[in-house]
Design a protein around this motif. Structure first.
Motif, mmCIF file in Angstrom:
data_model
loop_
_atom_site.group_PDB
_atom_site.id
_atom_site.type_symbol
_atom_site.label_atom_id
_atom_site.label_comp_id
_atom_site.label_asym_id
_atom_site.label_seq_id
_atom_site.Cartn_x
_atom_site.Cartn_y
_atom_site.Cartn_z
ATOM 1 N N UNK A 142 37.465 -49.587 1.762
ATOM 2 C CA UNK A 142 36.696 -49.495 0.517
ATOM 3 C C UNK A 142 37.534 -49.864 -0.691
ATOM 4 N N UNK A 143 38.776 -50.314 -0.477
ATOM 5 C CA UNK A 143 39.641 -50.707 -1.579
ATOM 6 C C UNK A 143 39.204 -52.036 -2.169
ATOM 7 N N UNK A 144 39.388 -52.170 -3.475
ATOM 8 C CA UNK A 144 39.002 -53.400 -4.153
ATOM 9 C C UNK A 144 40.194 -54.342 -4.239
ATOM 10 N N UNK A 145 39.952 -55.617 -4.059
ATOM 11 C CA UNK A 145 41.013 -56.613 -4.165
ATOM 12 C C UNK A 145 41.991 -56.555 -3.001
ATOM 13 N N UNK A 146 41.513 -56.235 -1.833
ATOM 14 C CA UNK A 146 42.381 -56.217 -0.659
ATOM 15 C C UNK A 146 43.194 -54.941 -0.536
ATOM 16 N N UNK A 147 42.860 -53.926 -1.317
ATOM 17 C CA UNK A 147 43.560 -52.645 -1.241
ATOM 18 C C UNK A 147 43.349 -51.983 0.101
ATOM 19 N N UNK A 148 44.294 -51.158 0.486
ATOM 20 C CA UNK A 148 44.228 -50.517 1.789
ATOM 21 C C UNK A 148 43.727 -49.080 1.660
ATOM 22 N N UNK A 149 42.517 -48.907 1.182
ATOM 23 C CA UNK A 149 41.919 -47.576 1.130
ATOM 24 C C UNK A 149 40.885 -47.521 2.234
ATOM 25 N N UNK A 150 41.249 -46.856 3.323
ATOM 26 C CA UNK A 150 40.366 -46.833 4.486
ATOM 27 C C UNK A 150 39.759 -45.447 4.665
ATOM 28 N N UNK A 151 38.497 -45.440 5.076
ATOM 29 C CA UNK A 151 37.745 -44.205 5.261
ATOM 30 C C UNK A 151 37.117 -44.238 6.649
ATOM 31 N N UNK A 152 37.166 -43.098 7.326
ATOM 32 C CA UNK A 152 36.528 -42.984 8.641
ATOM 33 C C UNK A 152 35.149 -42.368 8.428
ATOM 34 N N UNK A 153 34.108 -43.054 8.904
ATOM 35 C CA UNK A 153 32.732 -42.612 8.653
ATOM 36 C C UNK A 153 31.929 -42.592 9.952
ATOM 37 N N UNK A 154 30.843 -41.831 9.922
ATOM 38 C CA UNK A 154 29.929 -41.783 11.062
ATOM 39 C C UNK A 154 29.064 -43.037 11.068
ATOM 40 N N UNK A 155 28.910 -43.620 12.223
ATOM 41 C CA UNK A 155 28.157 -44.866 12.364
ATOM 42 C C UNK A 155 26.683 -44.696 11.978
ATOM 43 N N UNK A 156 26.115 -43.540 12.260
ATOM 44 C CA UNK A 156 24.710 -43.291 11.972
ATOM 45 C C UNK A 156 24.389 -43.184 10.492
ATOM 46 N N UNK A 157 25.410 -43.044 9.654
ATOM 47 C CA UNK A 157 25.184 -42.914 8.213
ATOM 48 C C UNK A 157 25.123 -44.265 7.504
#
Length: 116
Positions: free
Chosen positions: A86-101
């Motif tokens: 979810x990082x902007x400009x190639x940032x490495x902000x990663x989030x683990x989310x449920x697939x059903x959402x």
């Protein structure tokens, strides 16, 4: 001034029987048919399309989560989870989310090739 029991009774009595019952049921059947085609059937179609979309998610797709989060799929962990960048400009902000959402698929991306 008062209605006598003779006038209060119907002239046909029980002669209409089953046909009178059918005439009373027809509006309920029509309402159910209209509700089915206007509400139930489109909702089932949308649910099946959403289920198919979630099943076909892959790395590189840009998705919108039900909470409004927009990100690119970096990794499909298993049948129930995704890792989004979810990082902007190639940032490495990663989030683990449920697939059903996942609510919407913005763009189908080409899968990113592994560096190794």
């Amino acid at each position: 001034m008062f209605v006598t029991p003779a006038f209060a009774q119907t002239a046909t009595g029980d002669a209409m029987g089953a046909s009178g019952f059918l005439i009373q049921i027809v509006p309920f059947v029509l309402i159910f048919v209209i509700m089915y085609f206007l509400l139930i059937r489109p909702q089932q179609r949308r649910a099946s399309e959403h289920k198919e979309m979630i099943k076909n998610l892959r790395r590189g797709d840009t998705v919108v989560m039900s909470g409004g989060l927009i990100g690119k799929i970096v990794k499909v962990v298993d049948d129930g989870e995704l890792v989004l960048d979810v990082g902007e400009g190639g940032g490495k902000m990663q989030v683990r989310v449920a697939r059903g959402m996942v609510q919407d698929l913005r763009t189908k991306g080409e899968p990113v090739k592994d560096a190794g």
